[in-house]
Design a protein around this motif. Structure first.
Motif, mmCIF file in Angstrom:
data_model
loop_
_atom_site.group_PDB
_atom_site.id
_atom_site.type_symbol
_atom_site.label_atom_id
_atom_site.label_comp_id
_atom_site.label_asym_id
_atom_site.label_seq_id
_atom_site.Cartn_x
_atom_site.Cartn_y
_atom_site.Cartn_z
ATOM 1 N N MET A 79 1.142 5.891 12.141
ATOM 2 C CA MET A 79 1.328 6.403 10.783
ATOM 3 C C MET A 79 2.513 7.356 10.770
ATOM 4 O O MET A 79 3.033 7.764 11.815
ATOM 5 C CB MET A 79 0.080 7.118 10.292
ATOM 6 C CG MET A 79 -0.194 8.442 10.982
ATOM 7 S SD MET A 79 -1.551 9.352 10.203
ATOM 8 C CE MET A 79 -1.558 10.845 11.195
ATOM 9 N N HIS A 80 2.940 7.706 9.551
ATOM 10 C CA HIS A 80 4.035 8.657 9.356
ATOM 11 C C HIS A 80 3.535 9.786 8.462
ATOM 12 O O HIS A 80 2.919 9.538 7.420
ATOM 13 C CB HIS A 80 5.238 7.975 8.706
ATOM 14 C CG HIS A 80 5.630 6.689 9.376
ATOM 15 N ND1 HIS A 80 6.212 6.652 10.619
ATOM 16 C CD2 HIS A 80 5.497 5.395 8.962
ATOM 17 C CE1 HIS A 80 6.428 5.391 10.950
ATOM 18 N NE2 HIS A 80 5.995 4.606 9.965
ATOM 19 N N LYS A 81 3.778 11.021 8.862
ATOM 20 C CA LYS A 81 3.370 12.169 8.042
ATOM 21 C C LYS A 81 4.435 12.540 7.019
ATOM 22 O O LYS A 81 4.116 13.032 5.936
ATOM 23 C CB LYS A 81 3.078 13.372 8.946
ATOM 24 C CG LYS A 81 1.866 13.162 9.852
ATOM 25 C CD LYS A 81 1.587 14.404 10.699
ATOM 26 C CE LYS A 81 0.374 14.196 11.601
ATOM 27 N NZ LYS A 81 0.094 15.401 12.431
ATOM 28 N N GLN A 82 5.707 12.299 7.353
ATOM 29 C CA GLN A 82 6.808 12.677 6.467
ATOM 30 C C GLN A 82 7.257 11.525 5.571
ATOM 31 O O GLN A 82 7.636 11.726 4.424
ATOM 32 C CB GLN A 82 8.015 13.134 7.306
ATOM 33 C CG GLN A 82 7.728 14.271 8.269
ATOM 34 C CD GLN A 82 7.641 15.614 7.575
ATOM 35 O OE1 GLN A 82 8.127 15.773 6.457
ATOM 36 N NE2 GLN A 82 7.000 16.574 8.221
ATOM 37 N N LYS A 83 7.200 10.325 6.106
ATOM 38 C CA LYS A 83 7.845 9.183 5.461
ATOM 39 C C LYS A 83 6.860 8.327 4.684
ATOM 40 O O LYS A 83 5.805 7.950 5.178
ATOM 41 C CB LYS A 83 8.551 8.323 6.534
ATOM 42 C CG LYS A 83 9.302 7.128 5.997
ATOM 43 C CD LYS A 83 10.084 6.400 7.095
ATOM 44 C CE LYS A 83 9.175 5.744 8.113
ATOM 45 N NZ LYS A 83 9.933 4.868 9.037
ATOM 46 N N LEU A 122 3.381 -1.246 -0.270
ATOM 47 C CA LEU A 122 3.560 0.195 -0.112
ATOM 48 C C LEU A 122 2.651 0.696 1.011
ATOM 49 O O LEU A 122 1.464 0.383 1.057
ATOM 50 C CB LEU A 122 3.202 0.916 -1.414
ATOM 51 C CG LEU A 122 3.166 2.446 -1.350
ATOM 52 C CD1 LEU A 122 4.551 3.010 -1.075
ATOM 53 C CD2 LEU A 122 2.589 3.025 -2.636
ATOM 54 N N VAL A 123 3.238 1.492 1.912
ATOM 55 C CA VAL A 123 2.471 2.154 2.965
ATOM 56 C C VAL A 123 2.589 3.666 2.722
ATOM 57 O O VAL A 123 3.612 4.281 3.033
ATOM 58 C CB VAL A 123 3.003 1.799 4.366
ATOM 59 C CG1 VAL A 123 2.145 2.462 5.438
ATOM 60 C CG2 VAL A 123 3.026 0.282 4.561
ATOM 61 N N PRO A 124 1.571 4.292 2.128
ATOM 62 C CA PRO A 124 1.661 5.724 1.813
ATOM 63 C C PRO A 124 1.706 6.588 3.071
ATOM 64 O O PRO A 124 1.303 6.168 4.157
ATOM 65 C CB PRO A 124 0.373 5.984 1.009
ATOM 66 C CG PRO A 124 -0.107 4.640 0.563
ATOM 67 C CD PRO A 124 0.324 3.699 1.637
ATOM 68 N N ARG A 125 2.169 7.818 2.908
ATOM 69 C CA ARG A 125 2.152 8.787 4.004
ATOM 70 C C ARG A 125 0.722 8.939 4.533
ATOM 71 O O ARG A 125 -0.241 8.929 3.775
ATOM 72 C CB ARG A 125 2.643 10.153 3.530
ATOM 73 C CG ARG A 125 4.098 10.202 3.139
ATOM 74 C CD ARG A 125 4.480 11.608 2.705
ATOM 75 N NE ARG A 125 5.879 11.678 2.319
ATOM 76 C CZ ARG A 125 6.329 11.444 1.084
ATOM 77 N NH1 ARG A 125 5.474 11.122 0.116
ATOM 78 N NH2 ARG A 125 7.626 11.536 0.824
ATOM 79 N N GLY A 126 0.614 9.094 5.843
ATOM 80 C CA GLY A 126 -0.683 9.342 6.445
ATOM 81 C C GLY A 126 -1.569 8.120 6.591
ATOM 82 O O GLY A 126 -2.716 8.247 7.020
ATOM 83 N N THR A 127 -1.059 6.933 6.268
ATOM 84 C CA THR A 127 -1.853 5.708 6.370
ATOM 85 C C THR A 127 -1.582 5.020 7.701
ATOM 86 O O THR A 127 -0.457 4.608 7.980
ATOM 87 C CB THR A 127 -1.522 4.741 5.217
ATOM 88 O OG1 THR A 127 -1.796 5.375 3.970
ATOM 89 C CG2 THR A 127 -2.361 3.477 5.331
ATOM 90 N N MET A 128 -2.618 4.941 8.526
ATOM 91 C CA MET A 128 -2.480 4.227 9.788
ATOM 92 C C MET A 128 -2.298 2.742 9.478
ATOM 93 O O MET A 128 -3.024 2.166 8.665
ATOM 94 C CB MET A 128 -3.727 4.442 10.647
ATOM 95 C CG MET A 128 -3.592 3.964 12.079
ATOM 96 S SD MET A 128 -2.410 4.931 13.070
ATOM 97 C CE MET A 128 -3.266 6.510 13.194
#
Length: 502
Positions: free
Chosen positions: A414-418, A451-457
């Protein structure tokens, strides 16, 4: 339903089977014998017109207006059509019908016809096209006489509304001479509509087998011809096949299908490898070389024959450097050394495959980009797990291309910023989105977005290979958090190889 239309041979009853149910049953029986002989998926196609409304009242019974007399003389009842449909079904054939008016669409539904065919003359008849789309049946559309603008409209409308859709290249000349067939047009419509099955509906002379073979060679997934049974009272027209000609037509098409192969992949068998190896040059030493001693280019010469397991001249050239002998060699002896799978050899192979996919997809990168090879479990396991990232823009917004090789997967992270959106360009991709205790699986095809939201594994994989764009907010090194501890513990540069060019 899509597979119902794939590799389908369609036999249209010539001249409405003369309006005779018994004659129609003969055609069905002949078609079934051909299908069983060649083990093909075949369909028999009927034509339906609600003649009470299809022909203007003032023109009924007229013999001076083309087609009206023929249509009226071949009228069948609902019970007649029911007998024919049941006979087709009992023979294990696919039922196809061409309705020429809205009422006939309803009749096809009542009869349980599996596939609806849109004739070339009806391909701009929007009230009828709308009724066919509403029937929720697989649709095959012929394109004789249509402009590319008309075909664009038809494909745009039907491929989204029909559960399965196929497009037939067709020339409405009876019979069609070779110089008017323009089979290269298949290339254009297959490139233009890669998500649509494409076939060929022929009206060439019955003894012309080359056209069907050309269509198969060009990639046609469906073939259609008119078929009839000649009798003392029935003479076939100049573009319809009799059963013997239909048998020869299918045989010719199947020969070409065998020549073309089951897929676009190249399959090299061991006999071919052995045959080539007999002509290749092997590596031999010019002097005595002891185990552990370096073997350099000046120490060897190339000659045939090349023994099994011997280093070839090509493999030696790929080493691009000296290497150490694993055994003692005497002057003139063959060199048996396995090419080392060093990092450069692995990277070079990966990049060649990635470039090949870009070429196949018709995607150009330009000159300004960097390349990352993500190898989460090391380069030797890259073809199992990893991907190639082509970084094109990284400002407040980011634009990358991700390339995955056939059978490859990318592990959960996952990405916390992106925040990112995947835009599918080529191939196939299955994505798993993990949120708390739920998991959503999405299969992407070209044109799809996700769409892959922030924090989504999320993790993803491909069967045949994939190229997709990643559009996101600014990309930051170190903003990927992996679920698997053995990956998470690595520094980002331990699981990446960065290239300025390739």
């Amino acid at each position: 339903m899509k597979t119902l239309l794939d590799q389908l041979y369609i036999f249209e009853m010539a001249n409405n089977h003369q309006g005779s149910v018994e004659h129609g049953l003969k055609i069905i029986d002949a078609t079934a014998k051909i299908a069983r002989k060649h083990q093909i998926k075949a369909a028999v196609k009927l034509q339906l017109r609600e003649l009470d409304t299809f022909i203007h009242p003032d023109y009924k019974g007229r013999t001076d207006v083309k087609h009206i007399g023929r249509f009226e003389s071949t009228r069948l009842t609902m019970d007649d059509f029911q007998r024919l449909v049941e006979a087709i079904r009992e023979q294990g054939l696919v039922t196809v019908a061409t309705p020429f008016d809205e009422q006939s669409v309803q009749t096809c539904q009542a009869l349980g016809v599996q596939v609806l065919k849109l004739a070339s003359c009806s391909a701009t008849d929007w009230p009828l096209i709308s009724a066919i789309a509403d029937a929720n049946r697989p649709v095959i559309a012929s394109t004789g006489g249509l402009s590319i603008y008309d075909i664009d409209n038809l494909v745009s409308y039907l491929h989204k509304r029909a559960p399965a859709f196929a497009l037939m290249h067709c020339v409405s000349l009876y019979p069609t001479p070779n110089e008017r067939i323009h089979m290269n047009f298949l290339n254009k419509i297959m490139r233009r509509y890669p998500y649509v099955s494409v076939g060929y509906s022929g009206h060439e002379a019955p003894d012309n087998l080359e056209v069907a073979m050309a269509a198969i060679a060009k990639g046609a997934r469906l073939l259609e011809r008119h078929i009839g049974v000649a009798t003392p009272d029935i003479q076939l027209n100049t573009y319809s096949l009799d059963p013997e000609q239909a048998d020869q037509w299918v045989a010719a098409a199947e020969r070409m299908r065998a020549i073309c192969g089951a897929s676009e992949e190249k399959h090299v068998i061991q006999n071919e490898k052995d045959s080539l190896r007999e002509l290749q040059r092997g590596v031999f030493v010019k002097r005595n070389i002891a185990q552990g001693e370096e073997i350099r280019s000046e120490d060897v010469f190339f000659a045939m024959p090349c023994a099994e397991g011997q280093l070839t001249s090509g493999e030696f050239g790929q080493l691009r450097a000296h290497f150490v002998a694993s055994r003692d060699y005497v002057t003139g002896s063959a060199v048996f050394e396995a090419p080392k799978q060093d990092a450069m050899r692995l990277i070079r192979g990966i990049l060649h495959d990635a470039k090949g996919q870009l070429y196949e997809a018709g995607i150009s990168l330009g000159d300004d980009y960097t390349v990352e090879i993500s190898h989460h479990y090391g380069l030797p396991r890259f073809r199992e797990t990893g991907c190639i990232l082509v970084n094109l823009i990284n400002r407040e917004y980011c634009y990358k291309l991700l390339i995955m090789l056939p059978g490859q997967k990318h592990p959960p992270h996952m990405h916390k910023q992106k925040e990112e959106t995947f835009c599918m360009l080529w191939g196939d991709l299955s994505v798993n989105l993990h949120q708390q205790d739920t998991q959503e699986s999405v299969n992407l095809k070209p044109g799809d977005k996700l769409l892959v939201p922030r924090g989504t594994m999320h993790d993803f994989a491909t069967r045949s290979g994939a190229i997709f764009a990643e559009v996101s907010t600014h990309s930051i090194v170190g903003d990927s958090y992996y679920a698997h501890p053995e990956i998470a513990e690595l520094d980002p540069m331990q699981r990446k190889t960065i290239l300025e060019s390739w």
